[in-house]
Design a protein around this motif. Structure first.
Motif, mmCIF file in Angstrom:
data_model
loop_
_atom_site.group_PDB
_atom_site.id
_atom_site.type_symbol
_atom_site.label_atom_id
_atom_site.label_comp_id
_atom_site.label_asym_id
_atom_site.label_seq_id
_atom_site.Cartn_x
_atom_site.Cartn_y
_atom_site.Cartn_z
ATOM 1 N N GLU A 191 8.071 11.979 8.620
ATOM 2 C CA GLU A 191 9.024 11.718 8.997
ATOM 3 C C GLU A 191 9.453 10.623 10.219
ATOM 4 N N ALA A 192 7.915 9.814 10.656
ATOM 5 C CA ALA A 192 7.582 9.210 11.185
ATOM 6 C C ALA A 192 7.408 7.776 10.084
ATOM 7 N N GLY A 193 7.568 7.465 9.204
ATOM 8 C CA GLY A 193 6.655 6.710 8.670
ATOM 9 C C GLY A 193 5.047 6.758 7.946
ATOM 10 N N ASP A 194 4.345 7.134 9.222
ATOM 11 C CA ASP A 194 3.117 6.820 8.503
ATOM 12 C C ASP A 194 2.622 6.986 7.752
ATOM 13 N N ILE A 195 3.321 7.638 6.356
ATOM 14 C CA ILE A 195 2.966 8.127 4.889
ATOM 15 C C ILE A 195 4.068 7.787 4.281
ATOM 16 N N ASP A 196 4.012 7.270 2.950
ATOM 17 C CA ASP A 196 5.244 7.494 1.886
ATOM 18 C C ASP A 196 5.713 8.569 1.255
ATOM 19 N N GLY A 197 4.615 9.988 1.263
ATOM 20 C CA GLY A 197 5.180 11.132 0.735
ATOM 21 C C GLY A 197 3.900 11.798 0.387
ATOM 22 N N THR A 206 0.765 -1.369 0.159
ATOM 23 C CA THR A 206 -0.146 0.189 0.111
ATOM 24 C C THR A 206 0.474 1.837 0.288
ATOM 25 N N LEU A 207 0.370 2.409 -0.568
ATOM 26 C CA LEU A 207 1.196 3.432 -1.013
ATOM 27 C C LEU A 207 0.582 4.905 -0.395
ATOM 28 N N THR A 208 1.013 5.014 1.429
ATOM 29 C CA THR A 208 -0.136 6.261 1.466
ATOM 30 C C THR A 208 0.442 7.031 1.833
ATOM 31 N N PHE A 209 0.030 8.138 0.974
ATOM 32 C CA PHE A 209 -0.288 9.483 0.139
ATOM 33 C C PHE A 209 -1.073 10.321 1.329
ATOM 34 N N GLY A 210 -0.118 12.136 1.824
ATOM 35 C CA GLY A 210 -0.318 12.233 2.678
ATOM 36 C C GLY A 210 -0.735 13.823 2.412
ATOM 37 N N ALA A 211 -2.388 14.310 1.473
ATOM 38 C CA ALA A 211 -2.739 15.098 0.868
ATOM 39 C C ALA A 211 -3.246 16.190 1.614
ATOM 40 N N ALA A 212 -3.252 17.300 1.191
ATOM 41 C CA ALA A 212 -3.526 19.115 1.736
ATOM 42 C C ALA A 212 -4.918 18.804 1.725
#
Length: 560
Positions: free
Chosen positions: A282-288, A45-51
């Motif tokens: 940085e915490a590894g909760d998202i991939d980008g 799973t790729l987890t992406f941080g959306a604004a």
């Protein structure tokens, strides 16, 4: 897409800015296609941080980047853009040709393609989509709902006072769609690569009442198709939107007609605060995540993250709405606003390295850019003098800015707004400042013409000038209400004439002249800057190619 040779050279140079980063992110993609399983694992799973949250999942009604980012993974259009460029390439259409007058376009379609609901993609489906767009009714015709159609195709079937570029679509056989236009346009066929004109399943559109858009005060409510049942042909399918946990989930489409996605899932975690996105990475909760603060780029690189800097293929502008305050219809007042803003300092203090002051509403990589426009320098005394000449020394304006968003041209809306507001106040302009969430009232209020001043911008959908100044000023019922000025219709007509001019050299000159007129005679808004945005990913994410159009596709991506 039409480019002069000069524009193409400029564009190639701009792309070179991202070459190293693009290679770092995508070098493994080809070896994966060639069967090197060590380049990236299948699954995960790729987890992406959306604004911000997507507005909805029907791309035709979309207007914002966060909605488009999700939609691009689920939908495809007849054409697309070659990864890392603005160059048109085949997508659902394998080839196309036009008649010499540019009005009739024949598309040969890819065969064996299924929508996510297992119904067939064919020429009838293509024509169903075009006719659906053209036959919008009621609230569906609103600028806040169907903006991309209005900006690029004009009116609808029942608006004879607003003619449409679109004339008809005919399925001559299952793999051949013939689209007729009422006039030639410099944007065909590249406009069909815009996410808004992706092809949806006709069966799903009908089953889930896709066109049932209802006005609700100053906003709109959308039907089940847009909220729960988006159905395209792309490598990922919609799974869920968990609003309680601010998560959108997509799953791999195992029936995809092309190379299957390697990832099992894509999860978009909505994290409105940019600092919180960085901490989550940085915490590894998202991939980008997209659009990291430029001040964080060195630190992110030092920690081993891939920071890919795209070309500055965008513009930030201060919008001026002439609707509510008659003083804004005076050119001297609009010029005063421009002299009052210290754009040079804003670029230095608020934007990343490589940003520049905008002299016009497009970057110099776009055909029609005018090199002879003189840059207006910061001069608060000149601003005060112009306001006095216009009898507007007591000017009070309603200034809106957005929260819960980061855009490629606007990395920190709060800080940019503060800088602009401070400059305007130094010139004696009084401001009533209002902030609203990007998809929680801000865009709707701008579209409804409520603020006098507003911060907005644009990332190009393609490399044609019509996609820039034509989108902004090609209609008079726009966000700037240029219908309030006698030149508003003249400008719209001049843009239409340039867009339909078949001779490339002549068309380029027409757009150059229009850029000069817009800045020196009309000034409907104030271009502020062009800014190079970045995308940051963990080092184990491979196969994502940064796009100057922010058109990143996650189908080829792998993790690990």
């Amino acid at each position: 897409m039409v480019h002069s040779r000069t524009a193409r050279r400029r564009w190639t140079a701009a792309i070179g800015l991202t070459g190293v980063a693009a290679l770092a992110l995508s070098a493994c993609a080809q070896s994966e296609r060639d069967g090197d399983s060590g380049a990236g694992q299948v699954g995960g799973t790729l987890t992406f941080g959306a604004a911000g949250a997507p507005k909805l999942f029907d791309p035709f009604y979309a207007t914002d980047g966060e909605t488009f980012r999700v939609s691009r993974q689920m939908y495809e259009g007849l054409v697309g853009f070659k990864p890392g460029t603005a160059e048109v390439e085949p997508a659902l259409a394998t080839k196309w040709e036009s008649t010499p007058d540019g009005k009739t376009w024949t598309f040969t379609l890819k065969e064996g393609v299924k929508f996510h609901d297992d119904t067939d993609f064919n020429a009838e489906a293509v024509c169903f989509n075009f006719d659906r767009w053209y036959n919008q009714k009621g609230a569906g015709q609103s600028d806040a709902v169907s903006q991309y159609w209005l900006d690029n195709f004009g009116g609808f079937a029942d608006t004879p006072d607003k003619p449409s570029l679109y004339k008809s679509c005919k399925a001559s056989d299952p793999k051949t769609a013939v689209i007729e236009l009422n006039e030639a346009t410099s944007q065909f066929p590249s406009v069909l690569g815009f996410t808004s004109f992706s092809i949806s399943s006709p069966a799903a559109l009908k089953q889930y009442d896709a066109d049932n858009v209802v006005a609700a005060g100053d906003s709109f409510t959308y039907p089940a198709y847009a909220n729960e049942h988006p159905t395209g042909t792309g490598p990922f399918k919609f799974s869920k939107f968990d609003k309680a946990n601010n998560v959108v989930e997509l799953v791999r489409n195992d029936g995809y007609h092309g190379e299957k996605a390697k990832l099992d899932k894509i999860v978009f975690r909505i994290i409105p605060d940019e600092t919180a996105r960085k901490q989550a990475l940085e915490a590894g909760d998202i991939d980008g995540y997209d659009l990291p603060n430029a001040a964080d780029w060195p630190g992110l690189k030092e920690k081993g993250f891939n920071v890919a800097v795209r070309p500055a293929f965008n513009v930030l502008y201060l919008g001026i709405n002439q609707k509510n305050n008659p003083k804004l219809q005076d050119l001297k007042v609009r010029q005063a606003l421009m002299y009052a803003i210290n754009r040079e300092q804003l670029v230095k203090s608020q934007l990343p390295e490589g940003a520049s002051v905008a002299t016009q509403f497009m970057p110099d990589t776009v055909e029609g850019y005018n090199d002879s426009i003189t840059e207006v320098k910061y001069d608060p005394e000149k601003a005060k003098s112009l306001l006095a000449e216009a009898g507007a020394s007591d000017l009070t304006l309603n200034f809106y800015w957005p929260t819960e968003v980061t855009r490629p041209y606007m990395p920190s809306p709060k800080d940019i707004q503060s800088a602009i507001a401070g400059d305007l106040e130094k010139a004696g302009i009084k401001l009533n400042v209002t902030s609203k969430p990007w998809n929680g009232g801000y865009l709707t209020d701008v579209d409804q013409g409520i603020p006098d001043l507003f911060m907005l911008g644009w990332t190009g959908d393609n490399g044609t000038p019509q996609n820039w100044i034509g989108t902004f000023f090609g209609r008079t019922d726009n966000r700037f209400n240029t219908s309030a000025s006698p030149w508003g219709q003249t400008l719209a007509d001049e843009l239409a004439a340039a867009n339909s001019e078949p001779d490339e050299a002549k068309r380029k000159g027409m757009y150059e002249d229009l850029n000069k007129k817009i800045m020196e005679e009309y000034l409907p808004a104030i271009p502020v800057s062009h800014s190079p945005p970045a995308l940051v990913l963990k080092s184990d994410i491979k196969g994502v190619v940064p796009s100057p159009l922010t058109d990143e596709r996650f189908g080829p991506a792998s993790k690990g």
